[in-house]
Design a protein around this motif. Structure first.
Motif, PDB file in Angstrom:
ATOM      1  N   UNK B 151       0.837  -1.211   0.000  1.00 35.14           N
ATOM      2  CA  UNK B 151       0.000   0.000   0.000  1.00 35.14           C
ATOM      3  C   UNK B 151       0.868   1.256   0.000  1.00 35.14           C
ATOM      4  N   UNK B 152       1.947   1.240   0.795  1.00 31.73           N
ATOM      5  CA  UNK B 152       2.830   2.414   0.839  1.00 31.73           C
ATOM      6  C   UNK B 152       3.466   2.651  -0.529  1.00 31.73           C
ATOM      7  N   UNK B 153       3.942   1.556  -1.139  1.00 35.94           N
ATOM      8  CA  UNK B 153       4.564   1.685  -2.458  1.00 35.94           C
ATOM      9  C   UNK B 153       3.552   2.210  -3.463  1.00 35.94           C
ATOM     10  N   UNK B 154       2.331   1.674  -3.372  1.00 39.36           N
ATOM     11  CA  UNK B 154       1.274   2.131  -4.275  1.00 39.36           C
ATOM     12  C   UNK B 154       1.004   3.617  -4.055  1.00 39.36           C
ATOM     13  N   UNK B 155       0.952   4.021  -2.780  1.00 48.91           N
ATOM     14  CA  UNK B 155       0.652   5.411  -2.439  1.00 48.91           C
ATOM     15  C   UNK B 155       1.697   6.353  -3.031  1.00 48.91           C
ATOM     16  N   UNK B 156       2.976   6.010  -2.858  1.00 47.96           N
ATOM     17  CA  UNK B 156       4.024   6.939  -3.299  1.00 47.96           C
ATOM     18  C   UNK B 156       4.308   6.848  -4.788  1.00 47.96           C
ATOM     19  N   UNK B 157       4.557   5.626  -5.269  1.00 45.55           N
ATOM     20  CA  UNK B 157       5.016   5.493  -6.649  1.00 45.55           C
ATOM     21  C   UNK B 157       3.892   5.705  -7.647  1.00 45.55           C
ATOM     22  N   UNK B 158       2.667   5.445  -7.217  1.00 51.87           N
ATOM     23  CA  UNK B 158       1.600   5.477  -8.206  1.00 51.87           C
ATOM     24  C   UNK B 158       0.654   6.653  -7.988  1.00 51.87           C
ATOM     25  N   UNK B 159       0.177   6.826  -6.734  1.00 57.17           N
ATOM     26  CA  UNK B 159      -0.799   7.890  -6.513  1.00 57.17           C
ATOM     27  C   UNK B 159      -0.123   9.256  -6.416  1.00 57.17           C
ATOM     28  N   UNK B 160       1.084   9.314  -5.799  1.00 54.43           N
ATOM     29  CA  UNK B 160       1.767  10.612  -5.655  1.00 54.43           C
ATOM     30  C   UNK B 160       2.594  10.943  -6.903  1.00 54.43           C
ATOM     31  N   UNK B 177       5.480  -2.616  -9.577  1.00 54.40           N
ATOM     32  CA  UNK B 177       5.188  -2.351  -8.164  1.00 54.40           C
ATOM     33  C   UNK B 177       4.901  -3.632  -7.373  1.00 54.40           C
ATOM     34  N   UNK B 178       4.019  -4.535  -7.859  1.00 58.05           N
ATOM     35  CA  UNK B 178       3.827  -5.770  -7.082  1.00 58.05           C
ATOM     36  C   UNK B 178       5.108  -6.591  -6.959  1.00 58.05           C
ATOM     37  N   UNK B 179       5.952  -6.573  -7.999  1.00 57.73           N
ATOM     38  CA  UNK B 179       7.192  -7.359  -7.921  1.00 57.73           C
ATOM     39  C   UNK B 179       8.124  -6.784  -6.858  1.00 57.73           C
ATOM     40  N   UNK B 180       8.230  -5.454  -6.799  1.00 59.61           N
ATOM     41  CA  UNK B 180       9.068  -4.828  -5.763  1.00 59.61           C
ATOM     42  C   UNK B 180       8.519  -5.209  -4.387  1.00 59.61           C
ATOM     43  N   UNK B 181       7.201  -5.101  -4.229  1.00 63.78           N
ATOM     44  CA  UNK B 181       6.573  -5.436  -2.949  1.00 63.78           C
ATOM     45  C   UNK B 181       6.910  -6.862  -2.538  1.00 63.78           C
TER      46      UNK B 181
END
Lengths: 260, 310
Positions: B151-160, B177-181
């Motif tokens: 969720x944090x990765x999604x928030x920063x890399x994608x939404x921000x 993003x899912x692979x990094x997670x």
């Protein structure tokens, strides 16, 4: 013990004490809905802000701590008891019993554990007790492996031989002489495992299979805050930090114990 | 020859293991309180319809008969049809499996070099601040659940930052993003194991010899230590694949990635037993196959390990 382990232990004591004492000194209830103050950002009136229904996030994080740590601790203790029993018997008995029991242990270990836990959480009615059973049912196997390995090493030790020589029965040798020797190792494993169990508990509640609303769980809070990630990230972020911090402290403590 | 024998034995054990797992999962789904027939047609359907559906999915037969039928079906290479979509579970798995593999392989491609580099660095810097810091970071890695880091990765890399789409299935831009997670906990585990393994090898006499010969420190590290330290790392990397299957369940659900993990969660939520059974069996097969590959890799990497002996 190093500084890191001491600090971790102190933080854990603080979290547990705060979650148990919260109702006494913290005036917000984790369940009180206040629709006039939804999604208030963190500030002086609400330290961690409020969620989409106006409930105080800090109060909910504290209640979540009680659930998460309580469930994981009980699950870990059950897993340890079952694992020790199986492992000690397996290692001491040897032969076919050992082969069969270890094949079963390998079967459990080979299984993607979260899938099995999900399976169990679906079979039983959802709730804290179910989560506990699911975690214990998956977690005992590594305790069994550890205990079995240790017993193999000490079963022919002189003091065990001596115990047998003075006429101790099989069960007395097992439970009075061998089992206590396994305890330090098992307790270290317990500390190391609780971290992972907290994550499993949170994962199950995240999927909606944990303790049911209105009870606050860390995983459940993160899940319900997902929809407001952009406008009110604190709803998910604080329980997430709580999981990470608690798990980190248990792991750091376990690491330090394992080194001794 | 011995090795072939060993593999054969392993294969036989695998079949037994699969039958056992099929039995366990099968009993689990049969013990479920919910009735799939009811879930399919709804509470208000007439008793006759429900009985007909039960008959159609075979829920009216005794338990053992159902299990035998199920095993027979599996041995024909089928996994049954989803109660909901009426599609063959095997076809769905075949379609979703490459997606999960793409995710897992990319995650592993990220995790292996990162974990090795961090672990070796931590070993070389042992006792110094950097080494201690790396050690703590690896504990952080296993302490953050993937559904939160995701969720944090999604928030920063994608939404921000709007670098990647937040969720969905498709090209590589959806996969990153899912692979990094998924790689994060694995990086932590691998770096921890690499550190321990490197430290162990570093203390052996032949490393002292290598240094005494005047070989550069880099060469000592890259050739002498690395080659000897790699074996336990390969084992852990292989075993860690099981955790990728676990992680995929959550990561795929969060990022809406159309793989086996999300499929199994959907199956569980809808009490779609053929789907649950199928995904669990498929997951187990994948896990066992990878374990066997690890065994073989072990054999190739280190002839001293006679796994098939005794």
């Amino acid at each position: 013990m190093g500084v890191k382990a001491k600090v971790s232990a102190a933080i854990l004591v603080f979290i547990v004490a705060a979650s148990l004492l919260a109702p006494l000194f913290y005036h917000y209830s984790p369940h009180r809905i206040d629709l006039d103050h939804i999604k208030t950002s963190p500030g002086f009136s609400h330290l961690f802000g409020t969620d989409q229904e106006g409930r105080d996030v800090l109060a909910r994080v504290l209640e979540g701590a009680k659930i998460s740590i309580g469930v994981s601790l009980l699950a870990a203790i059950s897993a340890m008891v079952i694992g020790l029993a199986v492992g000690v018997v397996s290692g001491y008995a040897g032969g076919k019993v050992d082969t069969a029991l270890m094949a079963f242990v390998d079967l459990i270990l080979a299984f993607p554990s979260l899938l099995l836990a999900i399976g169990i959480s679906v079979v039983l009615p959802p709730g804290m007790f179910t989560v506990m059973i699911a975690i214990a049912a998956v977690g005992w196997a590594s305790f069994a492996r550890l205990a079995r390995g240790y017993v193999l090493g000490i079963r022919d030790a002189q003091y065990v031989e001596a115990a047998r020589a003075i006429g101790c029965g099989r069960y007395r040798v097992l439970f009075a002489h061998i089992l206590p020797q396994c305890m330090p190792l098992a307790l270290t494993m317990l500390t190391l495992k609780i971290g992972g169990f907290i994550i499993t508990e949170a994962s199950l509640s995240f999927l909606g299979l944990g303790a049911q609303p209105p009870v606050a769980t860390w995983g459940g809070m993160i899940s319900s805050g997902r929809a407001y990630l952009e406008t009110a990230p604190w709803i998910s972020v604080f329980p997430g930090i709580a999981i990470a911090l608690t798990t980190f402290c248990f792991n750091a403590l376990g690491d330090a114990l394992a080194k001794n | 020859m011995d090795f072939v024998l060993y593999l054969g034995k392993k294969f036989l054990l695998t079949v037994i293991l699969l039958l056992g797992i099929a039995l366990i999962t099968f009993s689990l789904t049969k013990a479920l309180p919910g009735d799939p027939a009811l879930a399919l047609v709804g509470e208000r359907a007439s008793p006759a319809t429900i009985a007909a559906i039960r008959k159609q999915i075979g829920a009216d037969k005794p338990f053992l008969v159902q299990y035998v039928d199920y095993v027979k079906m599996i041995s024909r290479g089928e996994l049954g049809r989803s109660y909901f979509t009426r599609r063959e579970v095997l076809d769905e798995l075949k379609q979703k499996f490459p997606n999960t593999m793409r995710l897992a392989l990319l995650a592993m491609a990220l995790a292996l070099p990162a974990g090795l580099a961090l672990g070796f660095l931590a070993a070389m810097q042992r006792g110094r601040p950097l080494g201690e810091a790396l050690n703590s970071i690896s504990i952080v890695g296993i302490s953050v659940p993937v559904f939160f880091s995701g969720l944090l990765i999604m928030l920063f890399a994608s939404l921000e930052l709007k670098l990647f789409p937040p969720a969905g299935t498709g090209g590589t831009e959806f996969l990153i993003l899912p692979a990094i997670t998924l790689s994060l906990p694995s990086i932590a585990t691998l770096s921890k194991v690499s550190r321990t393994s490197a430290l162990e090898v570093m203390g052996l006499p032949f490393i002292k010899t290598a240094r005494a010969k005047g070989i550069s420190e880099f060469r000592v590290m890259a050739v002498h230590i690395f080659r000897n330290a790699i074996i336990p790392i390969v084992t852990v990397a292989g075993l860690d694949f099981g955790s990728y299957l676990n992680g995929a369940v959550l990561t795929e659900t969060i990022f809406g990635w159309d793989g086996i993990g999300r499929y199994s969660v959907e199956g569980v939520m809808r009490r779609d037993y053929p789907v649950v059974l199928g995904t669990v069996l498929a997951g187990t097969v994948i896990f066992i196959v990878i374990n066997m590959l690890v065994d073989i890799a072990y054999h190739v990497l280190d002839p001293r390990v006679r796994v098939y002996g005794r």
